[in-house]
Design a protein around this motif. Structure first.
Motif, PDB file in Angstrom:
ATOM      1  N   LYS A 132       9.407  46.450  73.435  1.00 27.92           N
ATOM      2  CA  LYS A 132       8.118  47.499  73.493  1.00 27.92           C
ATOM      3  C   LYS A 132       8.039  48.924  72.911  1.00 27.92           C
ATOM      4  O   LYS A 132       7.902  49.650  73.037  1.00 27.92           O
ATOM      5  CB  LYS A 132       6.890  47.362  74.406  1.00 27.92           C
ATOM      6  N   GLU A 138      -5.774  42.083  72.743  1.00 26.16           N
ATOM      7  CA  GLU A 138      -5.557  40.929  72.043  1.00 26.16           C
ATOM      8  C   GLU A 138      -6.247  39.707  73.130  1.00 26.16           C
ATOM      9  O   GLU A 138      -6.798  38.274  72.176  1.00 26.16           O
ATOM     10  CB  GLU A 138      -3.991  40.409  72.258  1.00 26.16           C
ATOM     11  N   TYR A 177       1.494  55.574  58.814  1.00 22.96           N
ATOM     12  CA  TYR A 177       0.618  54.694  58.575  1.00 22.96           C
ATOM     13  C   TYR A 177       0.660  53.813  57.279  1.00 22.96           C
ATOM     14  O   TYR A 177      -0.071  52.483  56.847  1.00 22.96           O
ATOM     15  CB  TYR A 177      -0.963  54.656  58.744  1.00 22.96           C
ATOM     16  N   ASN A 181       2.086  50.663  56.322  1.00 24.23           N
ATOM     17  CA  ASN A 181       1.938  49.805  57.514  1.00 24.23           C
ATOM     18  C   ASN A 181       0.860  48.941  56.025  1.00 24.23           C
ATOM     19  O   ASN A 181       0.135  48.985  56.104  1.00 24.23           O
ATOM     20  CB  ASN A 181       1.580  50.008  58.464  1.00 24.23           C
ATOM     21  N   GLU A 182       1.191  47.720  55.974  1.00 23.23           N
ATOM     22  CA  GLU A 182       0.588  46.902  55.018  1.00 23.23           C
ATOM     23  C   GLU A 182      -0.507  45.713  55.366  1.00 23.23           C
ATOM     24  O   GLU A 182      -1.686  45.728  54.751  1.00 23.23           O
ATOM     25  CB  GLU A 182       1.662  45.261  54.607  1.00 23.23           C
ATOM     26  N   TYR A 183      -0.874  45.516  56.621  1.00 23.11           N
ATOM     27  CA  TYR A 183      -2.139  45.446  57.320  1.00 23.11           C
ATOM     28  C   TYR A 183      -2.878  46.591  57.396  1.00 23.11           C
ATOM     29  O   TYR A 183      -3.855  46.574  57.215  1.00 23.11           O
ATOM     30  CB  TYR A 183      -1.562  44.477  58.563  1.00 23.11           C
ATOM     31  N   ILE A 184      -2.115  47.588  57.870  1.00 23.97           N
ATOM     32  CA  ILE A 184      -3.611  48.805  57.868  1.00 23.97           C
ATOM     33  C   ILE A 184      -4.201  48.868  56.308  1.00 23.97           C
ATOM     34  O   ILE A 184      -4.846  49.543  56.309  1.00 23.97           O
ATOM     35  CB  ILE A 184      -3.228  50.148  58.293  1.00 23.97           C
ATOM     36  N   GLU A 222      -1.432  52.879  66.544  1.00 13.75           N
ATOM     37  CA  GLU A 222      -1.549  52.346  64.932  1.00 13.75           C
ATOM     38  C   GLU A 222      -0.517  50.687  65.632  1.00 13.75           C
ATOM     39  O   GLU A 222      -1.206  49.146  64.573  1.00 13.75           O
ATOM     40  CB  GLU A 222       0.335  53.037  64.186  1.00 13.75           C
ATOM     41  N   GLU A 223       0.477  50.624  67.226  1.00 16.14           N
ATOM     42  CA  GLU A 223      -0.362  49.178  67.138  1.00 16.14           C
ATOM     43  C   GLU A 223      -1.744  48.424  68.046  1.00 16.14           C
ATOM     44  O   GLU A 223      -1.569  46.970  67.589  1.00 16.14           O
ATOM     45  CB  GLU A 223       0.404  49.180  69.177  1.00 16.14           C
ATOM     46  N   LEU A 275      -4.186  48.595  65.981  1.00 17.89           N
ATOM     47  CA  LEU A 275      -4.273  48.971  64.253  1.00 17.89           C
ATOM     48  C   LEU A 275      -3.740  47.063  63.941  1.00 17.89           C
ATOM     49  O   LEU A 275      -4.317  46.345  62.986  1.00 17.89           O
ATOM     50  CB  LEU A 275      -4.595  49.794  63.476  1.00 17.89           C
ATOM     51  N   ASP A 276      -2.622  47.528  64.641  1.00 18.31           N
ATOM     52  CA  ASP A 276      -1.608  45.741  63.872  1.00 18.31           C
ATOM     53  C   ASP A 276      -2.662  44.641  64.578  1.00 18.31           C
ATOM     54  O   ASP A 276      -2.360  43.546  63.833  1.00 18.31           O
ATOM     55  CB  ASP A 276      -0.199  45.858  64.480  1.00 18.31           C
ATOM     56  N   VAL A 277      -3.197  44.485  65.365  1.00 23.60           N
ATOM     57  CA  VAL A 277      -4.047  43.455  66.074  1.00 23.60           C
ATOM     58  C   VAL A 277      -5.255  43.392  65.923  1.00 23.60           C
ATOM     59  O   VAL A 277      -5.682  43.101  66.375  1.00 23.60           O
ATOM     60  CB  VAL A 277      -3.840  43.862  67.424  1.00 23.60           C
TER      61      VAL A 277
END
Length: 470
Positions: free
Chosen positions: A10, A295, A368, A371-374, A328-329, A331-333
């Protein structure tokens, strides 16, 4: 595997590189503060050449012999004794690593005493009161090179680690000697300026946490106390990054549902760690710990994001970039239901970041949209997010000084247009109408000031005429 394992991936590779040439590495010996009356060491027989029936007695004698501490700031004193001790420590490491049946109950007190005598000491004050961990080289422990043997490691720490990792190690016996007082002294050593020592301490404390169930709550509590003192009192503690790496592994092993004490630790300790000015020294490890919590329990997302917004830096662009990376990390989860709770307040801050005159802050915020998920979350909630972001994006597209930012903004506006063309057109018309109103107000304001200036000039002229008439 050490506690650093899951965190190492990380770590942000784009760490700040000092442009200032670091000072020459200095050595500082804490051993000089604890040297007792000199004892002349005599070489003892080699363990492997001794009959098995006599090996335990000789092993204990060698353990006791290595409790003698030398002054390593004086390189010419006790040269013979230092060499005997070095060779003996080397031999002890090999003996407990390869020997069988060597760790019986009788040797535990002497092993722990050897460790305590050699590593526990009062850390000396820093030679440089203005020490900057990002700019200056650390002060190295003077006794380290004299005791280093294989692969450049501190041999007493290696002995301790081999002891803990031995298949014959019995926590039920060791807990009589490795107790709360021992752990407290171990934690104090994390403030050492020598990164090699802190790296060993990190691995050792992780092993202790894994093997001594009765010490786990105590270790977590003491780490929490260290952090709170660091945040609200000193803002100085060299081992914050190493302790956070250990916590990353600990948090990963928390059972569900999370206990109230763990949630409190996240909100009351980990989040306030973001406000310390030297955040860059441990931010990667801190962000990893925060994401691990989310998580485990998605319901913590809102208080965490609100906490980060509370401590959002106002004047330090480097910290802003770090905060944007951590968001961003997160928002990824994040779960879509949790995103809805924080989207409005979060994107108001992102809008301010996009408008930042510092191009790295604006650039990091605009990434941002790569980023596909965001992007999927933004698309699902475009009716809320687009009205927040549009005014800043449209204004930047016209007058930002950096062409890279302008290009990124055009891409975002294009994405918004494809995402919801009807809303995009409404926002464009609304923005232009607002700008026309603003321009009209500005024009009226200018005209008013001109009238006031003219009145002032007329009054001044009248007063001058009256004065001349008299």
């Amino acid at each position: 595997m050490s506690a650093a394992g899951p965190v190492s991936d990380k770590i942000d590779p784009f760490v700040k590189k000092s442009v200032r040439k670091g000072k020459q590495k200095k050595s500082q010996g804490s051993s000089k503060y604890r040297t007792k009356n000199s004892v002349e060491l005599q070489p003892l027989a080699i363990l492997k050449d001794t009959p098995p029936s006599e090996q335990q007695e000789l092993f204990i004698k060698k353990l006791q012999q290595c409790c003698v501490v030398f002054d390593f700031m004086d390189p010419v004193s006790d040269i013979k004794g230092k060499e005997i001790k070095r060779a003996t420590l080397n031999e002890l490491v090999d003996y407990i690593t390869t020997g069988r049946g060597v760790l019986n109950e009788q040797v535990y007190p002497d092993i722990v005493k050897l460790i305590a005598c050699n590593i526990f000491r009062t850390l000396p004050p820093s030679d440089n009161p203005d020490f900057d961990p990002e700019e200056d080289d650390p002060t190295l422990e003077a006794s380290w090179p004299h005791l280093q043997v294989r692969r450049g490691v501190y041999i007493v720490y290696e002995f301790f680690l081999r002891f803990l990792e031995s298949p014959e190690f019995q926590p039920s016996i060791a807990k009589k000697y490795i107790d709360q007082r021992f752990v407290l002294q171990l934690l104090e050593l994390f403030d050492s300026e020598d990164p090699r020592e802190r790296d060993f301490l990190k691995t050792i404390l992780h092993r202790i946490y894994g093997k001594f169930l009765g010490l786990r709550a105590f270790i977590r509590k003491q780490i929490s106390n260290i952090f709170l003192k660091f945040i609200y009192e000193t803002e100085h503690f060299n081992g914050v990054g190493e302790l956070l790496e250990i916590l990353g592994s600990i948090i990963n092993g928390f059972a569900l549902p999370l206990k109230a004490e763990h949630k409190q630790f996240l909100i009351k300790v980990l989040i306030p760690l973001h406000k310390v000015k030297c955040l860059s020294l441990y931010h990667a490890q801190l962000a990893y710990c925060v994401v691990q919590f989310l998580e485990k329990d998605a319901s913590l997302t809102e208080p965490v994001v609100m906490g980060l917004l509370k401590f959002w830096p106002k004047t330090c662009s480097q910290k802003e970039v770090m905060f944007l990376g951590e968001i961003e990390e997160i928002l990824d989860v994040i779960e879509p239901a949790q995103f809805v709770k924080i989207q409005e307040r979060l994107f108001k801050q992102i809008s301010r970041c996009v408008s930042s005159p510092h191009f790295q802050v604006a650039e990091r915020a605009l990434y941002y949209w790569n980023n596909e998920y965001i992007m999927s979350l933004i698309e699902e909630n475009s009716n809320v997010i687009m009205p927040i972001m549009f005014p800043a994006l449209y204004r930047i597209s016209k007058d930002h000084w950096n062409q890279t930012i302008v290009a990124l903004v055009y891409n975002v506006l294009k994405t918004f247009m494809e995402m919801n063309s009807k809303l995009f057109d409404e926002l464009t018309s609304s923005y232009k109408a607002d700008r026309q109103k603003e321009k009209k107000k500005e024009k009226e304001r200018d005209e008013l000031w001109k009238k006031l200036s003219k009145l002032e000039m007329n009054n001044a002229a009248n007063k001058k005429t009256q004065a001349n008439a008299k």
